[in-house]
Design an enzyme around this catalytic site. Structure first.
Site, PDB file in Angstrom:
ATOM      1  N   ASP A  16      54.671  -7.718  11.339  1.00 50.73           N
ATOM      2  CA  ASP A  16      54.258  -7.722   9.940  1.00 50.73           C
ATOM      3  C   ASP A  16      52.750  -7.471   9.982  1.00 50.73           C
ATOM      4  OD1 ASP A  16      54.247  -8.292   7.106  1.00 50.73           O
ATOM      5  OD2 ASP A  16      53.394 -10.235   7.626  1.00 50.73           O
ATOM      6  N   ASP A  18      50.022  -8.188   7.016  1.00 55.25           N
ATOM      7  CA  ASP A  18      49.211  -9.214   6.339  1.00 55.25           C
ATOM      8  C   ASP A  18      49.559 -10.612   6.808  1.00 55.25           C
ATOM      9  OD1 ASP A  18      47.629  -7.603   4.458  1.00 55.25           O
ATOM     10  OD2 ASP A  18      49.583  -7.069   3.626  1.00 55.25           O
ATOM     11  N   ASP A 172      54.654 -14.019   9.742  1.00 52.38           N
ATOM     12  CA  ASP A 172      54.012 -15.254   9.292  1.00 52.38           C
ATOM     13  C   ASP A 172      54.727 -15.912   8.118  1.00 52.38           C
ATOM     14  OD1 ASP A 172      51.664 -14.514   6.736  1.00 52.38           O
ATOM     15  OD2 ASP A 172      53.121 -13.115   7.539  1.00 52.38           O
TER      16      ASP A 172
END
Length: 197
Positions: A16, A18, A172
């Site tokens: 991922d 961000d 995250d």
């Protein structure tokens, strides 16, 4: 903070962007706060992190519903992105994740799988000099169903030519971990700023 990787031999790494490669979530939150304040809307920090991985337009629709507002979705999405782009030069990478990117670069194929648009992803990766480390970028324009649907991760595996079961995902958000699991992939969770302490 050290990232412990699950046991196994992985033939591709999917990241991922961000909050995983770049510590952009605090900057995204600043941009959201400023853009929403112009419409008299609230967005609590805890909710912002809980909704991590959701597409920008869905967030605006949900905030409209929750707060009885009629904020213009496209206009606000563009404004929020523009505010974020102003902050990009101050962006920092997450060292514990970059360590794994550097260790495997040139050895196995790697992809970025993001819920953000390509312009945002390339700006973020460019700001931290990591854009050239990835074989493909799978961004919001490339698939129909966002996380927690597995579509984006499956597309990345297909582009890299690696079976899903042999891909390791770095994420995250819970939505991202759900999407990776739905794609039949093993994942490692990168702690969010609020969890790092």
């Amino acid at each position: 903070m050290r990232l412990e990787l699950p046991a196994g031999t992985f033939r591709a790494y999917l990241f991922d962007c961000d909050g995983t490669i770049v510590d952009s979530m605090p900057l995204h939150y600043k941009a959201w706060k400023k853009a929403l304040a112009e419409h008299g809307a609230e967005y609590e920090e805890e909710l912002f992190y809980a909704w991590g991985g959701r597409p920008i337009r869905e967030i605006i629709r949900l905030l409209n519903e929750m707060q009885g507002l009629e904020m213009p979705v496209e206009e606000l999405a563009a404004r929020k992105e523009a505010l974020y782009h102003q902050l990009v030069p101050t962006l920092q990478p997450i060292p514990e994740v970059v360590e794994h990117i550097d260790a495997k670069h040139g050895h196995i194929p790697m992809a970025v799988v993001s819920g953000s648009r390509r312009s945002s992803v390339t700006a973020s990766l460019g700001a931290v000099n990591l854009l050239d480390k990835f074989d493909t970028l799978v961004c919001a324009e490339d698939y129909k169903n966002g996380k927690p649907a597995p579509d984006a991760f499956l597309l990345a595996a297909e582009r890299l030519g690696v079976p899903p079961a042999e891909c390791l995902v770095f994420e995250d958000t819970d939505l991202g971990i759900e999407a990776a699991t739905a794609a039949g992939m093993v994942s490692v969770k990168v702690p969010q700023p609020l969890e790092r302490g």
